[in-house]
Design an enzyme around this catalytic site. Structure first.
Site, short mmCIF file in Angstrom:
data_model
loop_
_atom_site.label_atom_id
_atom_site.label_comp_id
_atom_site.label_asym_id
_atom_site.label_seq_id
_atom_site.Cartn_x
_atom_site.Cartn_y
_atom_site.Cartn_z
N TYR A 44 -12.96 -6.17 1.85
CA TYR A 44 -11.92 -6.10 2.78
C TYR A 44 -12.57 -4.97 4.02
O TYR A 44 -12.93 -3.93 3.50
CB TYR A 44 -10.61 -5.26 2.12
CG TYR A 44 -9.59 -5.21 3.09
CD1 TYR A 44 -8.77 -5.67 3.40
CD2 TYR A 44 -9.38 -3.85 3.69
CE1 TYR A 44 -7.89 -5.86 4.24
CE2 TYR A 44 -8.30 -3.49 4.30
CZ TYR A 44 -7.54 -4.37 4.67
OH TYR A 44 -6.33 -4.31 5.57
N ASP A 48 0.76 -1.04 0.07
CA ASP A 48 -0.09 0.07 0.05
C ASP A 48 0.96 1.07 0.00
O ASP A 48 1.68 1.34 0.62
CB ASP A 48 -0.87 0.25 1.26
CG ASP A 48 -2.05 -0.84 1.26
OD1 ASP A 48 -1.98 -1.74 0.06
OD2 ASP A 48 -2.56 -1.23 2.32
#
Length: 707
Positions: A312, A105
């Site tokens: 998620y 990320d």
DNA sequence: GCAAGGTC
């Protein structure tokens, strides 16, 4: 040529592999999934971390811990054994690699996760060779774009991540250790105490609320109501009347008079569709509908995600981008008759309602369309909540009609309001909340109604409410304390340390005294200031204006002075904290007249003993998972306990001869909202009164504490 | 043992 791509988590590696090649082959090493693909004769292996693989640990023994380094997470935390396989997989599969791509990320933590994976699992050399993929969503377009245009690995961003970890560690671990040691030195007793950049300000917010409640002086006021014919109750327009004379004057004025309807205002207002869930709003809703605490919601949502039923969960997004393919999801959901009934009512083309909040890496929480089978009861509840919320986001706005009526009795103005739903809209797709459904009385302007009774209710203003876990999470979010993934956990630490208790979070003596102590020795750690200061410092490192090592060195000086200060006063601090701890553990009164105390030693099971020990040797063992209640046994006056599944009640002294072990859901009254039975319920954090009609009726009230 | 931050 062998190219390695390192991703933050398994799900991301799957998406990245399939975006880069339709022919990616999924393989396993020690049950860890990875992907292999070929591109113009070049072999690429896509590997996954599972969040942080490495953690800070002290390198030298000593009273002050100032030297730390990265160690594999599984070495420090025995519950993280699965991490070993991930590290082993990266080590093994990257052995002959010559190109390294960091694809975690794009934020500080993600950058550090990938950096440490490269440095400690692939070797120092790999860091120098590595390039960075920068993407904000895991869509094929974003991934391909990022793969074709890699950027250099930003070492300032890495340093800033390291600094965040080290600063949190140095402040948190050292101050915690010194507090615990003070108690040990002063009393030879071990109680686990802790302080940290996030947990301590959180506790401080609760203490502040406690103080507000404490200093609150209730003020009497009067509410004047008129019962009219036709089952109408109207309120005096002034609302709260603080002077008794004013209330008496109104009563005299309205005596023996009829009510005249002056004005009827009919208005239709929209009831807008909800937003899709982000983690915080899901935790809040599941708390209010099902009584799940935020940690439980997070765990269930994580399982639903791992099983592939929902997306998620650790997201702050309230967006549903087109790329998730919602027509397909809605179609798949239609395999269930119950969902189909609602999906069929939606207008096409589908257009979701979205909120403002976004997330760099994930969309709002939504079902995937894969239908779960045989879920446990609570998982099923949460799954349906997520799914119905998802469907309702595509629904139509509802419409509510409001009837606002002004009337006079004598020269006094009264008012009443009725609401009814004229169009359900999205509320049909979201069957969790009560829908307004009042009867509108058949009256017109100018009508005269008989007044059956005038009521003057004397009331008192109330102190601000205590936080519950859901409202505390919202408060932390508002203040930027902690992250979406950690807030539920931080709150649960406060309970574990016995700083706080109860569903409506009440601070114990220990929690309150801990904050008092820390305010004396380290004002900063009790406030949000430390988080703000960290943010500025990390910003500086990231921009290249500040050096990580200088900032850590400065922190060491500051922490040394705090610790030395605590050290000088350790006997006093330790004694006072231990005293507060004992007071926090009082659960009732012993037959000898002294206090009964919950003894929660690090070794052995918790039990209840007398504070008069060794003079009074009374002890009571506790069944597993028992909660000690405020209610006293009607036979012997010891506290009752609640335990087992289903919850049962018994006397703390199982041999006292108290009859029966009735279930805890004893009927205690009638629900003022819906007329159903009110029952006592008990949860891990204490007891409360709730409606039998839950979740349709959400009435709850706390059990009055006897003091 | 102690923090906060990722993730299964």
């Amino acid at each position: 040529m062998h190219e390695i791509i390192i991703c933050e988590k398994p799900k991301a590696s799957e998406k990245i592999a399939s975006a880069l090649s339709g022919k990616a082959i999924k393989k396993n090493y020690k049950r860890v999934p990875y992907y292999e693909l070929q591109n113009n004769g070049k072999k690429t292996t896509v590997l996954a971390a599972v969040g942080h693989l490495y953690s800070l640990a002290p390198t030298k023994r000593g009273k002050k811990i100032f030297d730390v380094d990265w160690v594999p997470l599984y070495e420090k935390d025995k519950s993280k054994k699965y991490v070993k396989n991930y590290i082993d997989a990266i080590k093994k599969l990257s052995k002959d690699a010559d190109t390294f791509i960091h694809a975690c990320d794009y934020d500080i933590e993600g950058t550090l996760i990938g950096y440490n994976a490269l440095k400690y699992a692939c070797g120092d050399e790999s860091v120098n060779k590595a390039v960075r993929m920068k993407f904000s969503t895991l869509t094929t377009e974003d991934i391909t774009e990022a793969y074709q245009n890699p950027i250099t690995l930003d070492l300032n961003q890495v340093d800033s991540g390291i600094a965040r970890h080290v600063l949190d560690f140095l402040f948190g671990v050292n101050i915690s250790k010194y507090l615990t040691d003070s108690v040990m030195k002063a009393t030879k007793r071990y109680i686990q105490l802790s302080a940290g950049r996030v947990q301590t300000p959180t506790l401080s917010i609760l203490v502040d609320r406690e103080k507000e409640i404490h200093k609150f002086i209730p003020e009497p006021y009067w509410l004047i109501k008129a019962r009219l014919e036709g089952k109408i109750t109207a309120d005096h327009k002034k609302g709260k009347i603080f002077q008794k004379e004013d209330a008496d004057g109104i009563l005299a004025d309205v005596e023996n008079k009829d009510a005249k309807i002056k004005k009827i205002d009919l208005k239709k207002t929209k009831k807008p569709r909800p937003f899709p869930f982000d983690l915080g709003s899901l935790q809040s809703e599941a708390y209010s509908l099902f009584g799940f605490n935020p940690k439980k919601t997070q765990q269930i949502a994580q399982n639903l995600y791992t099983e592939g039923y929902t997306s998620y969960p650790r997201t702050s997004s309230q967006k549903l981008p087109k790329s998730i393919g919602y027509p397909k999801i809605l179609k798949k959901l239609s395999k269930s008759a119950a969902f189909r009934k609602q999906v069929d009512k939606l207008k096409k083309p589908y257009k979701p309602n979205e909120g403002k909040k976004t997330d760099e890496a994930h969309p709002a929480i939504h079902p995937t369309g894969s239908m779960p089978k045989g879920l446990a009861k609570d998982s099923q509840k949460l799954y349906e909540l997520i799914t119905y919320r998802f469907i309702s986001v595509f629904g139509e706005d509802g419409l509510v009609e409001t009837m606002k009526t002004d009337l006079t009795i004598g020269s006094q103005n009264f008012i009443f309001t009725r609401k009814r739903t004229v169009k359900m809209g999205w509320q049909e797709q979201y069957p969790f909340r009560k829908v307004e459904n009042d009867d509108f009385p058949p009256i017109s302007e100018g009508d005269v109604l008989k007044v059956k009774k005038i009521i003057s209710e004397e009331k008192e203003t109330k102190p601000p409410a205590r936080y519950n876990q859901a409202s505390l999470i919202r408060e932390l979010e508002k203040r930027g304390l902690g992250t979406k993934s950690t807030r539920a956990n931080i709150i649960s630490i406060l309970y574990d340390r016995k700083y706080v208790e109860g569903n409506k979070i009440k601070v114990n003596f220990l929690g309150e005294h801990l904050i008092d102590t820390l305010k004396k020795y380290s004002q900063k750690i009790t406030s949000e200031e430390l988080t703000r200061e960290f943010e500025e410092k990390l910003e500086g490192i990231m921009g290249g204006e500040a050096q990580k090592d200088n900032i850590i060195a400065e922190a060491k000086v500051e922490i040394t002075s705090i610790l030395d200060d605590i050290e000088k006063n350790k006997l006093k601090i330790g004694e006072e904290l231990y005293d507060a701890y004992r007071k926090s553990m009082i659960v009732g009164e012993c037959k000898c007249g002294k206090n009964l105390i919950l003894i929660d030693s690090p070794r052995g099971d918790p039990f209840v003993g007398c504070s008069g020990y060794p003079e009074c040797k009374s002890t009571y063992s506790l069944p597993r998972g028992a909660v000690i209640l405020k209610t006293k046994c009607e036979k012997c006056d010891l506290p009752l306990i609640s335990y087992g599944k289903p919850r049962q009640r018994a006397c703390l002294d199982l041999k006292c001869g108290r009859e029966g072990r009735e279930p805890t859901n004893e009927v205690v009254g009638t629900c003022p909202d819906c007329g159903n039975e009110l029952i006592k319920r008990s949860g891990r954090y204490g007891e409360f009164i709730g409606c039998r009609g839950f979740p349709k009726c959400r009435f709850t009230k706390s059990i009055e504490e006897k003091s």
